[in-house]
Design a protein around this motif. Structure first.
Motif, PDB file in Angstrom:
ATOM      1  N   THR A 275       2.951 -10.283  -6.587  1.00 55.08           N
ATOM      2  CA  THR A 275       3.469 -10.586  -7.917  1.00 55.08           C
ATOM      3  C   THR A 275       2.844 -11.851  -8.511  1.00 55.08           C
ATOM      4  N   ASP A 276       2.826 -11.925  -9.837  1.00 51.39           N
ATOM      5  CA  ASP A 276       2.347 -13.141 -10.512  1.00 51.39           C
ATOM      6  C   ASP A 276       3.260 -14.337 -10.252  1.00 51.39           C
ATOM      7  N   GLU A 277       4.481 -14.051  -9.769  1.00 52.82           N
ATOM      8  CA  GLU A 277       5.425 -15.158  -9.586  1.00 52.82           C
ATOM      9  C   GLU A 277       5.009 -16.111  -8.473  1.00 52.82           C
ATOM     10  N   VAL A 278       4.069 -15.694  -7.617  1.00 49.93           N
ATOM     11  CA  VAL A 278       3.620 -16.600  -6.549  1.00 49.93           C
ATOM     12  C   VAL A 278       2.891 -17.809  -7.133  1.00 49.93           C
ATOM     13  N   TYR A 279       2.326 -17.678  -8.342  1.00 47.97           N
ATOM     14  CA  TYR A 279       1.610 -18.812  -8.945  1.00 47.97           C
ATOM     15  C   TYR A 279       2.575 -19.844  -9.524  1.00 47.97           C
ATOM     16  N   GLY A 280       3.831 -19.453  -9.700  1.00 50.75           N
ATOM     17  CA  GLY A 280       4.793 -20.359 -10.316  1.00 50.75           C
ATOM     18  C   GLY A 280       4.534 -20.482 -11.809  1.00 50.75           C
ATOM     19  N   PRO A 281       5.261 -21.390 -12.457  1.00 54.17           N
ATOM     20  CA  PRO A 281       5.165 -21.498 -13.915  1.00 54.17           C
ATOM     21  C   PRO A 281       3.778 -21.973 -14.352  1.00 54.17           C
ATOM     22  N   MET A 282       3.302 -21.388 -15.449  1.00 48.50           N
ATOM     23  CA  MET A 282       2.015 -21.784 -16.047  1.00 48.50           C
ATOM     24  C   MET A 282       2.303 -22.214 -17.484  1.00 48.50           C
ATOM     25  N   PRO A 283       2.700 -23.478 -17.702  1.00 47.89           N
ATOM     26  CA  PRO A 283       3.033 -23.906 -19.071  1.00 47.89           C
ATOM     27  C   PRO A 283       1.882 -23.665 -20.042  1.00 47.89           C
ATOM     28  N   THR A 284       0.630 -23.796 -19.548  1.00 46.07           N
ATOM     29  CA  THR A 284      -0.550 -23.483 -20.370  1.00 46.07           C
ATOM     30  C   THR A 284      -1.570 -22.786 -19.478  1.00 46.07           C
ATOM     31  N   GLY A 285      -2.556 -22.177 -20.106  1.00 41.03           N
ATOM     32  CA  GLY A 285      -3.652 -21.569 -19.354  1.00 41.03           C
ATOM     33  C   GLY A 285      -3.212 -20.326 -18.605  1.00 41.03           C
ATOM     34  N   SER A 286      -4.055 -19.842 -17.693  1.00 42.41           N
ATOM     35  CA  SER A 286      -3.726 -18.646 -16.936  1.00 42.41           C
ATOM     36  C   SER A 286      -4.293 -18.759 -15.524  1.00 42.41           C
ATOM     37  N   ALA A 287      -3.578 -18.182 -14.565  1.00 44.18           N
ATOM     38  CA  ALA A 287      -3.942 -18.322 -13.152  1.00 44.18           C
ATOM     39  C   ALA A 287      -5.005 -17.313 -12.775  1.00 44.18           C
ATOM     40  N   ARG A 288      -6.094 -17.789 -12.198  1.00 41.77           N
ATOM     41  CA  ARG A 288      -7.030 -16.882 -11.537  1.00 41.77           C
ATOM     42  C   ARG A 288      -6.536 -16.675 -10.110  1.00 41.77           C
ATOM     43  N   GLU A 289      -7.209 -15.750  -9.410  1.00 45.27           N
ATOM     44  CA  GLU A 289      -6.746 -15.377  -8.075  1.00 45.27           C
ATOM     45  C   GLU A 289      -6.813 -16.538  -7.082  1.00 45.27           C
ATOM     46  N   ASP A 290      -7.677 -17.534  -7.358  1.00 45.01           N
ATOM     47  CA  ASP A 290      -7.783 -18.664  -6.424  1.00 45.01           C
ATOM     48  C   ASP A 290      -6.918 -19.851  -6.839  1.00 45.01           C
ATOM     49  N   ALA A 291      -6.032 -19.645  -7.821  1.00 41.55           N
ATOM     50  CA  ALA A 291      -5.143 -20.732  -8.255  1.00 41.55           C
ATOM     51  C   ALA A 291      -4.161 -21.074  -7.130  1.00 41.55           C
ATOM     52  N   PRO A 292      -3.698 -22.331  -7.082  1.00 39.43           N
ATOM     53  CA  PRO A 292      -2.720 -22.696  -6.053  1.00 39.43           C
ATOM     54  C   PRO A 292      -1.430 -21.900  -6.198  1.00 39.43           C
ATOM     55  N   LEU A 293      -0.783 -21.643  -5.075  1.00 42.92           N
ATOM     56  CA  LEU A 293       0.501 -20.932  -5.104  1.00 42.92           C
ATOM     57  C   LEU A 293       1.619 -21.968  -5.207  1.00 42.92           C
ATOM     58  N   ARG A 294       2.432 -21.835  -6.267  1.00 43.93           N
ATOM     59  CA  ARG A 294       3.513 -22.805  -6.483  1.00 43.93           C
ATOM     60  C   ARG A 294       4.813 -22.079  -6.816  1.00 43.93           C
ATOM     61  N   PRO A 295       5.268 -21.217  -5.882  1.00 45.17           N
ATOM     62  CA  PRO A 295       6.495 -20.451  -6.174  1.00 45.17           C
ATOM     63  C   PRO A 295       7.695 -21.384  -6.292  1.00 45.17           C
ATOM     64  N   THR A 296       8.625 -21.020  -7.167  1.00 42.83           N
ATOM     65  CA  THR A 296       9.787 -21.889  -7.380  1.00 42.83           C
ATOM     66  C   THR A 296      11.093 -21.277  -6.884  1.00 42.83           C
ATOM     67  N   VAL A 297      11.112 -19.992  -6.583  1.00 45.08           N
ATOM     68  CA  VAL A 297      12.349 -19.341  -6.120  1.00 45.08           C
ATOM     69  C   VAL A 297      12.069 -18.648  -4.790  1.00 45.08           C
ATOM     70  N   PRO A 298      13.110 -18.418  -3.967  1.00 45.11           N
ATOM     71  CA  PRO A 298      12.879 -17.828  -2.640  1.00 45.11           C
ATOM     72  C   PRO A 298      12.153 -16.482  -2.694  1.00 45.11           C
ATOM     73  N   TYR A 299      12.463 -15.638  -3.693  1.00 46.27           N
ATOM     74  CA  TYR A 299      11.738 -14.360  -3.789  1.00 46.27           C
ATOM     75  C   TYR A 299      10.238 -14.615  -3.859  1.00 46.27           C
ATOM     76  N   ALA A 300       9.838 -15.476  -4.799  1.00 46.66           N
ATOM     77  CA  ALA A 300       8.400 -15.725  -4.993  1.00 46.66           C
ATOM     78  C   ALA A 300       7.808 -16.423  -3.773  1.00 46.66           C
ATOM     79  N   ALA A 301       8.585 -17.312  -3.153  1.00 41.07           N
ATOM     80  CA  ALA A 301       8.080 -18.011  -1.960  1.00 41.07           C
ATOM     81  C   ALA A 301       7.860 -17.021  -0.820  1.00 41.07           C
ATOM     82  N   SER A 302       8.786 -16.057  -0.684  1.00 47.35           N
ATOM     83  CA  SER A 302       8.627 -15.076   0.406  1.00 47.35           C
ATOM     84  C   SER A 302       7.432 -14.158   0.119  1.00 47.35           C
ATOM     85  N   LYS A 303       7.193 -13.843  -1.152  1.00 51.34           N
ATOM     86  CA  LYS A 303       6.015 -13.033  -1.483  1.00 51.34           C
ATOM     87  C   LYS A 303       4.742 -13.850  -1.236  1.00 51.34           C
TER      88      LYS A 303
END
Ligand code: NAD
Length: 334
Positions: free
Chosen positions: A124-152
């Motif tokens: 899921t895209d949620e593994v990248y966490g919030p992106m206030p601006t710009g867009s995440a490429r596949e090598d972007a850091p993972l910054r999940p904020t909720v347990p679902y996204a962290a587990s993914k």
């Protein structure tokens, strides 16, 4: 890919993927492994179950003995089984970790032993966490904020490690929010529709400005199949290209389709860690030939039509989690 094991195939996205795979000439066997949690439903597979290509196995992806029995003989795995709801993960972190992380590792172990030709891990895209601006490429850091996204995110890293350490031919897909028929009404669009179609008010979290990309489930399945066939092992593919809408904009569209007014909408306090914006760069999957084909207007109209026809499928509100203050939890995310 002659024979494919699809985990979570009785769920929302998995069942659409199964419908697609059994219509593919080169695939002569599809096995669904699904433990039929509250989110899984055999009725999602009602068309596919008529096909001699389909075998359904009820069972848990964390059950190593079962997975070790079922997987041999398959050339590929598409792994979708997950606890997929953000709000449930806030209430029961252990369940998300167990299915999403341990279940993935159990499947990877079995895939390593069986020597599958491709292992597509659906994330899921949620593994990248919030992106206030710009867009995440596949090598972007993972910054999940909720347990679902962290587990993914943890399961993504585990899958990548099996490619590097053991040579398991893993591809990872990360898609934006899916919509379409058969989604459980704990998720935002079906929850709102079920309420609006039964003349109940809906509640929007906070200011309603959370921005999400809405991708038709058939487009996601088209992209997953592309990765199954042509994805390069070890690579991650963002799947986007749907329509960006705030929760309020989406609510307005649903109100128009069902012919109701803003009088049916109330706001409640925002939930914790409700990421303001997700955004991905999906040019890499576009290079594989992916283009979304479903437009939001007709996709939403079709979705509304499906829920109108299936309004009694979830007869009581029991399946909708509530917060301590009694407000319904309406996940903006998948
Ligand atoms: P879903 O909740 O509708 O379906 C999940 C399926 O997995 C259900 O059929 C359930 O019975 C099964 N399952 C759960 N735990 C299991 C276990 N331990 N063993 C076997 N089966 C189990 O989910 P979905 O929306 O179809 O999502 C499928 C996948 O796609 C998930 O991995 C999710 O993280 C990912 N994803 C979903 C979205 C979205 O918008 N829905 C977006 C991006 C990624």
């Amino acid at each position: 890919m002659h024979s494919v094991l699809v985990t979570g195939g009785a769920g929302f996205i998995g069942s659409h993927l199964v419908d697609r795979l059994i219509q593919t000439d080169e695939i002569d066997r599809v096995t669904v492994l699904d433990s039929l949690t509250y989110a899984g439903d055999r009725r999602n597979l009602s068309a596919a179950l008529d096909s001699p290509k389909l075998r359904f196995v009820e069972g848990d992806v964390c059950d190593a003995a079962l997975v070790g029995d079922v997987l041999p003989g398959h050339s590929a795995v598409v792994h979708l089984a997950a606890e997929s709801h953000v709000d449930r993960s806030l209430r029961d972190v252990g369940n998300s970790v167990s299915t999403n992380v341990m279940g993935t590792q159990t499947l990877l172990d079995a895939a390593m032993r069986c020597g599958v030709q491709k292992f597509v891990h659906v994330s899921t895209d949620e593994v990248y966490g919030p992106m206030p601006t710009g867009s995440a490429r596949e090598d972007a850091p993972l910054r999940p904020t909720v347990p679902y996204a962290a587990s993914k995110a943890a399961s993504d890293l585990m899958a990548s490690s099996y490619f590097v350490s053991f040579g398991v031919p893993v591809c990872i897909t990360r898609s934006s929010n899916n919509y379409g028929p058969r989604q459980h009404p704990e998720k935002l669009i079906p929850l709102f529709l079920r309420k609006l179609l039964t003349n109940e008010p809906v509640t929007v979290h906070g200011h309603g400005q959370h921005l999400r990309n809405w991708l038709h489930v058939e487009d996601n399945c088209r992209a997953i199949e592309l990765v199954l066939r042509h994805g390069v092992p070890g690579e991650i593919y963002n799947i986007g290209g749907g329509t960006d809408l705030t929760t309020l904009e989406l609510t307005g569209r649903l109100l128009r389709i069902v012919g109701m007014s803003w009088d049916s909408v109330a706001t409640v306090a925002d939930r914790t860690a409700n990421d303001i914006r997700y955004a991905m760069d999906w040019s890499k999957i576009a290079e594989l030939g992916f283009r979304p084909q479903r437009d939001l207007a007709s996709g939403l109209a079709e979705t509304v039509h499906w829920y109108r026809g299936n309004i009694d499928r979830w007869p009581t509100p029991d399946t909708t989690p509530t917060r301590a203050d009694g407000a319904e939890l309406t996940a903006v995310s998948g």
